[in-house]
Design an enzyme around this catalytic site. Structure first.
Site, PDB file in Angstrom:
ATOM      1  N   THR A  18      -1.316  -1.163  -9.706  1.00  0.00           N
ATOM      2  CA  THR A  18      -1.064   0.015  -8.868  1.00  0.00           C
ATOM      3  C   THR A  18      -0.780   1.259  -9.702  1.00  0.00           C
ATOM      4  OG1 THR A  18      -0.225  -1.373  -7.110  1.00  0.00           O
ATOM      5  CG2 THR A  18       0.368   0.929  -6.981  1.00  0.00           C
TER       6      THR A  18
ATOM      7  N   GLU B 173      10.025  -0.653  -5.479  1.00  0.00           N
ATOM      8  CA  GLU B 173       8.687  -0.119  -5.745  1.00  0.00           C
ATOM      9  C   GLU B 173       8.628   0.730  -7.009  1.00  0.00           C
ATOM     10  OE1 GLU B 173       6.999  -2.090  -4.133  1.00  0.00           O
ATOM     11  OE2 GLU B 173       5.777  -0.885  -2.778  1.00  0.00           O
TER      12      GLU B 173
HETATM   13  N1  HSE Z   1       0.099   4.060  -1.312  1.00  0.00           N
HETATM   14  C1  HSE Z   1       0.149   3.280  -2.498  1.00  0.00           C
HETATM   15  C2  HSE Z   1      -1.100   3.532  -3.324  1.00  0.00           C
HETATM   16  C3  HSE Z   1       0.218   1.841  -2.121  1.00  0.00           C
HETATM   17  O1  HSE Z   1      -2.183   3.532  -2.747  1.00  0.00           O
HETATM   18  O2  HSE Z   1      -0.986   3.749  -4.526  1.00  0.00           O
HETATM   19  C4  HSE Z   1       0.261   0.904  -3.274  1.00  0.00           C
HETATM   20  O3  HSE Z   1       0.398  -0.388  -2.840  1.00  0.00           O
END
Ligand code: HSE
Length: 310
Positions: free
Chosen positions: A186, A133
């Site tokens: 993201t 990640e």
């Molecule tokens: N919790 C993370 C976000 C998940 O919302 O940025 C990303 O997939």
């Protein structure tokens, strides 16, 4: 005796945050998901042999791909010298908010554990899969990784040290995911978030978090629904998503228990008390996007309680 040279594993997509649990809550989807094949190699390197289903968008460079980064991290940490070839079959849209990067890392790490007969539990494997990640979003968050590995609803109570709690899954709960055909990165969706939050918003958010978790334990569908609120992240990220408020109104007026952004979006999710309700809600949400000529994919099913499988 011949040793196993190749293991294939599947890891499901996941829906992170659940509105009131930014970076700490998620659940696994029955479909879609990724399949990864891990093979022992004659050479000493970790390489990506092939990726399908990504339209050529994902990096083959092993230092940039989430699955190989996780595999390299595990091998290094456990001081294992072994050449590994990775084949990834992507079966879901990229940058979709469905934990696509996490599913590849989870499937790779799960398969590697089996191939090398390491005997690590799924809970132990999470810390290695999380490393993938860092490439995808800049941080090793586990709210997609842990549900994808373990299945069900997951709470990450702490990151240092990692403390992962498996929550119950009410049996009549169905999700709907609608993925409008737009991409949200993201890293960018994280960079726009406010880092200072008003105390009153923290109180509302934590009250809803408590309500949601209580609802899961109590099989209280109405409580689950009214707890699915987000006063901190949604108001900011909704600005990245076209027609967000219209789709939200339609979903909630069509019988969804609750509605929100799946991960960092653009996928949107609802929780519903029956499959019929999930399908109706999906259709009505899609109709809104189609009205504006935005194509969608949708998935409606029960929560996946199995996680990664070989
Ligand atoms: N919790 C993370 C976000 C998940 O919302 O940025 C990303 O997939």
């Amino acid at each position: 005796m011949a040793t196993t040279q190749r293991i294939e594993a599947f890891a499901p997509a996941s829906c992170a945050n659940l509105n009131c649990g930014f970076d700490i809550l998620g659940f696994a989807l029955e479909t879609p998901g990724d399949t990864v094949i891990i093979q022992k190699a004659q050479h000493k390197n970790v390489i990506i042999k092939k990726i399908t289903g990504d339209a050529g968008k994902l990096p083959l460079n092993p230092d940039k791909n989430t699955a190989s980064v996780a595999v390299k991290y595990l091998l290094k940490k456990l001081n294992i010298k072994c050449g590994i070839e990775i084949t990834i079959h992507k079966n879901m849209p990229l940058e979709s908010g469905l934990g696509s990067s996490a599913a590849s890392s989870v499937a790779a790490i799960y398969a590697l554990n089996n191939l090398l007969e390491l005997g690590l539990s799924k809970m132990e494997l999470i810390q290695y899969a999380m490393m993938g990640e860092t490439v995808a979003s800049g941080e090793a968050h586990a709210d997609n990784i842990a549900p994808s590995m373990l299945g069900g609803f997951i709470l990450i109570r702490s990151y240092t040290p990692l403390d992962i709690i498996q929550l119950p899954t009410p049996k009549d709960l169905y999700y709907t995911i609608v993925h409008p055909n737009i991409s949200i990165n993201t890293k960018e969706a994280r960079s726009i978030l406010r880092h200072n939050v008003a105390l009153k918003d923290v109180i509302t958010q934590t009250a809803n978090l408590g309500g949601l978790i209580s609802g899961l334990y109590l099989n209280d569908y109405a409580l689950i629904g009214r707890s699915l609120n987000d006063v901190i992240i949604e108001p900011v990220r909704a600005l990245l998503m076209p027609y967000f408020n219209e789709v939200k109104d339609v979903a909630l007026n069509s019988g969804a228990l609750g509605f929100g952004i799946s991960g960092s979006g653009p996928s949107l999710f609802t929780l519903n008390k029956s499959k019929d309700s999930a399908l109706v809600v999906a259709e009505r949400m899609i109709n809104v996007f189609n009205k504006y000529r935005i194509k969608c994919m949708s998935y409606s099913a029960k929560i996946n309680t199995t996680g990664a499988v070989s």
